[in-house]
Write a protein that holds these residues in place. Structure first.
Motif, PDB file in Angstrom:
ATOM      1  N   MET A   1       0.834  -1.195   0.000  1.00 19.53           N
ATOM      2  CA  MET A   1       0.000   0.000   0.000  1.00 19.53           C
ATOM      3  C   MET A   1       0.877   1.256   0.000  1.00 19.53           C
ATOM      4  N   ALA A   2       0.496   2.208  -0.831  1.00 17.98           N
ATOM      5  CA  ALA A   2       1.259   3.436  -0.944  1.00 17.98           C
ATOM      6  C   ALA A   2       1.019   4.333   0.263  1.00 17.98           C
ATOM      7  N   VAL A   3       1.985   5.199   0.516  1.00 17.28           N
ATOM      8  CA  VAL A   3       1.841   6.215   1.543  1.00 17.28           C
ATOM      9  C   VAL A   3       1.415   7.501   0.847  1.00 17.28           C
ATOM     10  N   MET A   4       0.484   8.254   1.454  1.00 21.21           N
ATOM     11  CA  MET A   4      -0.007   9.477   0.849  1.00 21.21           C
ATOM     12  C   MET A   4       1.151  10.418   0.547  1.00 21.21           C
ATOM     13  N   SER A   5       1.229  10.857  -0.698  1.00 15.71           N
ATOM     14  CA  SER A   5       2.268  11.770  -1.136  1.00 15.71           C
ATOM     15  C   SER A   5       1.602  13.033  -1.650  1.00 15.71           C
ATOM     16  N   ASP A   6       2.397  13.898  -2.301  1.00 20.31           N
ATOM     17  CA  ASP A   6       1.811  15.087  -2.896  1.00 20.31           C
ATOM     18  C   ASP A   6       0.728  14.674  -3.886  1.00 20.31           C
ATOM     19  N   PRO A   7      -0.377  15.429  -3.933  1.00 21.52           N
ATOM     20  CA  PRO A   7      -1.484  15.007  -4.792  1.00 21.52           C
ATOM     21  C   PRO A   7      -1.104  14.984  -6.274  1.00 21.52           C
ATOM     22  N   LEU A 206      -8.505  -3.421  -2.124  1.00 23.70           N
ATOM     23  CA  LEU A 206      -7.434  -2.966  -3.008  1.00 23.70           C
ATOM     24  C   LEU A 206      -6.845  -1.625  -2.589  1.00 23.70           C
ATOM     25  N   ALA A 207      -7.694  -0.760  -2.026  1.00 24.88           N
ATOM     26  CA  ALA A 207      -7.370   0.667  -1.921  1.00 24.88           C
ATOM     27  C   ALA A 207      -6.518   1.019  -0.712  1.00 24.88           C
ATOM     28  N   ASP A 208      -5.839   2.152  -0.838  1.00 22.02           N
ATOM     29  CA  ASP A 208      -5.119   2.750   0.283  1.00 22.02           C
ATOM     30  C   ASP A 208      -6.071   3.597   1.125  1.00 22.02           C
ATOM     31  N   ARG A 209      -6.840   4.445   0.449  1.00 20.05           N
ATOM     32  CA  ARG A 209      -7.801   5.299   1.131  1.00 20.05           C
ATOM     33  C   ARG A 209      -9.142   5.205   0.416  1.00 20.05           C
ATOM     34  N   ALA A 210     -10.180   5.653   1.096  1.00 18.49           N
ATOM     35  CA  ALA A 210     -11.528   5.554   0.528  1.00 18.49           C
ATOM     36  C   ALA A 210     -12.332   6.800   0.838  1.00 18.49           C
ATOM     37  N   TYR A 211     -13.174   7.144  -0.111  1.00 22.80           N
ATOM     38  CA  TYR A 211     -14.188   8.174   0.067  1.00 22.80           C
ATOM     39  C   TYR A 211     -15.548   7.518  -0.129  1.00 22.80           C
ATOM     40  N   VAL A 212     -16.512   7.886   0.721  1.00 21.18           N
ATOM     41  CA  VAL A 212     -17.890   7.422   0.565  1.00 21.18           C
ATOM     42  C   VAL A 212     -18.721   8.590   0.054  1.00 21.18           C
ATOM     43  N   GLU A 214     -22.517  10.002  -1.023  1.00 18.40           N
ATOM     44  CA  GLU A 214     -23.958   9.809  -0.867  1.00 18.40           C
ATOM     45  C   GLU A 214     -24.670  11.051  -1.398  1.00 18.40           C
ATOM     46  N   THR A 215     -25.584  10.821  -2.336  1.00 22.87           N
ATOM     47  CA  THR A 215     -26.353  11.899  -2.977  1.00 22.87           C
ATOM     48  C   THR A 215     -25.477  13.093  -3.340  1.00 22.87           C
ATOM     49  N   GLY A 216     -24.350  12.787  -3.986  1.00 18.41           N
ATOM     50  CA  GLY A 216     -23.487  13.830  -4.522  1.00 18.41           C
ATOM     51  C   GLY A 216     -22.564  14.510  -3.544  1.00 18.41           C
ATOM     52  N   ARG A 217     -22.487  14.010  -2.314  1.00 18.07           N
ATOM     53  CA  ARG A 217     -21.637  14.619  -1.283  1.00 18.07           C
ATOM     54  C   ARG A 217     -20.712  13.569  -0.673  1.00 18.07           C
ATOM     55  N   ILE A 218     -19.475  13.968  -0.398  1.00 18.94           N
ATOM     56  CA  ILE A 218     -18.570  13.098   0.343  1.00 18.94           C
ATOM     57  C   ILE A 218     -19.004  13.100   1.806  1.00 18.94           C
ATOM     58  N   VAL A 219     -19.324  11.917   2.328  1.00 21.99           N
ATOM     59  CA  VAL A 219     -19.820  11.829   3.703  1.00 21.99           C
ATOM     60  C   VAL A 219     -18.842  11.098   4.628  1.00 21.99           C
ATOM     61  N   HIS A 220     -17.791  10.518   4.048  1.00 22.32           N
ATOM     62  CA  HIS A 220     -16.831   9.790   4.884  1.00 22.32           C
ATOM     63  C   HIS A 220     -15.529   9.678   4.112  1.00 22.32           C
ATOM     64  N   GLU A 221     -14.416   9.827   4.829  1.00 17.90           N
ATOM     65  CA  GLU A 221     -13.081   9.625   4.268  1.00 17.90           C
ATOM     66  C   GLU A 221     -12.229   8.948   5.321  1.00 17.90           C
ATOM     67  N   SER A 222     -11.509   7.901   4.930  1.00 14.87           N
ATOM     68  CA  SER A 222     -10.651   7.205   5.892  1.00 14.87           C
ATOM     69  C   SER A 222      -9.722   6.267   5.131  1.00 14.87           C
ATOM     70  N   PRO A 223      -8.704   5.716   5.812  1.00 12.53           N
ATOM     71  CA  PRO A 223      -7.979   4.594   5.214  1.00 12.53           C
ATOM     72  C   PRO A 223      -8.965   3.480   4.850  1.00 12.53           C
ATOM     73  N   ALA A 224      -8.730   2.848   3.723  1.00  5.76           N
ATOM     74  CA  ALA A 224      -9.669   1.829   3.256  1.00  5.76           C
ATOM     75  C   ALA A 224      -9.815   0.693   4.257  1.00  5.76           C
ATOM     76  N   SER A 225      -8.728   0.304   4.887  1.00  4.86           N
ATOM     77  CA  SER A 225      -8.783  -0.807   5.835  1.00  4.86           C
ATOM     78  C   SER A 225      -9.663  -0.464   7.035  1.00  4.86           C
ATOM     79  N   GLU A 226      -9.651   0.806   7.464  1.00  5.02           N
ATOM     80  CA  GLU A 226     -10.501   1.210   8.590  1.00  5.02           C
ATOM     81  C   GLU A 226     -11.975   1.162   8.208  1.00  5.02           C
TER      82      GLU A 226
END
Length: 241
Positions: A1-7, A206-212, A214-226
């Protein structure tokens, strides 16, 4: 898994509309070099619209999209492709009446000049496609067509960021595992991935991080494993028990 770097990719506060319909609301996300990012949510949450907004197919009406700090919102999809972003749409969309080789040759000639120098490398990476060079794409299995769609996206201008929309859709569980292995291998070879997937468990595995979304809005962000271990959030937003 990659470590977060510059976007590599930064999406900041975008709103996107289809006509009078407001689909994305002040949506922000980032994808670091070398990451696999999962964008998950229920049907109709706006996942595909997010990818279309990045690719310039449904341009945002406000907000910014940047690749390595360069604003790309307002560019047409061909210009965005030349900046290293490639999109594999839902349902693969291969040319069913053409052979595997013809599909790949079209992609190899789609950029500035002939990109067929990497043609045999693609066959080395996807031996099953090598075996089916002369087979019509429309007669292949769903998993093989997905392989072809991924291989096709890697030809033409160099791909730094792959936008991958529902790659497991309609595939048998074993084939889903094969596709996941391909995505993981591409990432290990240096391709950054923004993955939209209805199959949340596959994507989060598969993922390092995840965004959830819902109805066009990001409602959750975390490491994928969490998120994978947070059964309450999984059930609440994704319907996964």
């Amino acid at each position: 898994m990659a470590v977060m770097s510059d976007p590599l990719l930064s999406v900041d506060g975008i709103d996107t509309h289809y006509g009078e319909s407001h689909i994305l609301f002040d949506l922000s996300l980032s994808v670091g070099e070398g990451e696999i990012i999962a964008l998950v949510g229920r049907n109709g949450a706006g996942k595909t619209t997010t990818l279309r907004s990045v690719m310039g197919l449904t341009p945002p009406t406000s907000g910014t999209v940047e690749i390595r700090g360069e604003a790309i919102d307002g560019l047409d999809p061909n210009q965005i492709r030349k900046r290293g972003i490639s999109w594999i749409p839902e349902e693969r969309r291969v040319f069913g009446g053409l052979t595997v080789e013809e599909n790949l040759r079209l992609a190899a000639h789609s950029g500035d000049g002939d990109q067929s120098a990497g043609f045999e490398e693609v066959y080395d990476q996807f031996p099953r496609l090598d075996e089916r060079r002369d087979q019509q794409a429309g007669t292949m299995s769903g998993g093989e067509q997905q392989m072809l769609a991924i291989a096709r996206a890697l030809l033409g201008p160099e791909t730094d960021l792959l936008l991958l929309d529902e790659p497991s859709e309609g595939l048998a569980p074993q084939i889903v595992d094969d596709v996941a292995d391909i995505v993981r291998e591409l990432n290990e070879r240096g391709v950054t991935v923004l993955l939209v997937e209805q199959n949340a468990e596959m994507a989060l595995g598969l993922a390092d991080r995840a965004y959830v979304l819902e109805t066009g809005r990001i409602v959750h962000e975390s490491p994928a494993s969490e998120l994978l271990e947070d059964r309450e959030t999984m059930e609440s937003y994704l319907g996964v028990k």
